[in-house]
Design a protein around this motif. Structure first.
Motif, short mmCIF file in Angstrom:
data_model
loop_
_atom_site.label_atom_id
_atom_site.label_comp_id
_atom_site.label_asym_id
_atom_site.label_seq_id
_atom_site.Cartn_x
_atom_site.Cartn_y
_atom_site.Cartn_z
N GLY A 80 1.54 9.20 -6.17
CA GLY A 80 1.95 10.58 -5.95
C GLY A 80 2.94 11.06 -6.99
O GLY A 80 2.82 12.18 -7.51
N ILE B 191 0.84 -1.20 0.00
CA ILE B 191 0.00 0.00 0.00
C ILE B 191 0.87 1.25 0.00
O ILE B 191 0.62 2.21 -0.73
CB ILE B 191 -0.97 -0.01 1.20
CG1 ILE B 191 -2.03 -1.09 1.00
CG2 ILE B 191 -1.62 1.35 1.39
CD1 ILE B 191 -2.91 -1.32 2.21
N CYS C 201 1.04 4.11 -2.94
CA CYS C 201 0.79 5.54 -2.70
C CYS C 201 1.94 6.39 -3.20
O CYS C 201 1.73 7.46 -3.79
CB CYS C 201 0.57 5.78 -1.21
SG CYS C 201 -0.98 5.12 -0.60
N ALA D 195 -6.91 9.08 -7.39
CA ALA D 195 -5.85 9.27 -6.40
C ALA D 195 -5.90 10.63 -5.71
O ALA D 195 -5.16 10.84 -4.75
CB ALA D 195 -4.49 9.10 -7.08
N HIS E 270 0.56 15.87 -3.72
CA HIS E 270 0.62 14.41 -3.66
C HIS E 270 2.03 13.85 -3.80
O HIS E 270 2.20 12.64 -3.90
CB HIS E 270 -0.29 13.83 -4.73
CG HIS E 270 -1.72 14.12 -4.48
ND1 HIS E 270 -2.32 15.28 -4.91
CD2 HIS E 270 -2.67 13.45 -3.79
CE1 HIS E 270 -3.58 15.29 -4.52
NE2 HIS E 270 -3.81 14.20 -3.85
#
Length: 126
Positions: A22, A14, A18, A72, A118
């Motif tokens: 980003g 995970i 991420c 996202a 992000h």
């Protein structure tokens, strides 16, 4: 023990997902911002063919990747950017160079902010 290892692997997966998402957001917004900056410069120089071409390229890239971005990112800034692109189309058709250039600059700043929000940086942790 198996559950602990599975949990650690899941958390790692995970976290890596991420980080990838980003960085992908940042990589996507850069060329769109660049097209908008070029459109702004062309409009201020009075070259509407170039301004039209660059702004349409930015808008096409934006609409083509919108669903991936929306998966996202927060939808509120994305919807604001959609609204600004709709206004940009009106100014492009009317060939209002001052308003068009200002809107290109505003769009570029908003897109850059979405990308920066992000990316992995120390200020995003606080």
């Amino acid at each position: 023990m198996r559950r602990c290892i599975f949990g650690a692997v899941l958390l790692l997966a995970i976290g890596l997902g991420c980080l990838w998402a980003g960085s992908a957001l940042g990589r996507f917004t850069e060329p769109v911002c660049r097209d908008l900056e070029l459109a702004r410069e062309e409009a201020l120089a009075g070259s509407w063919d170039g301004a039209r071409e660059h702004s349409l390229a930015a808008q096409k890239a934006w609409t083509g990747k919108w669903h991936g971005l929306a998966s996202a990112a927060d939808h509120t800034p994305l919807e604001d950017i959609d609204d600004l692109f709709a206004r940009l189309e009106v100014f492009r058709r009317l060939e209002k160079d001052d308003e068009f250039a200002a809107l290109c600059a505003q769009l570029s700043c908003r897109l850059e902010a979405v990308g920066n929000a992000h990316t992995l940086s120390w200020w995003n942790f606080f």
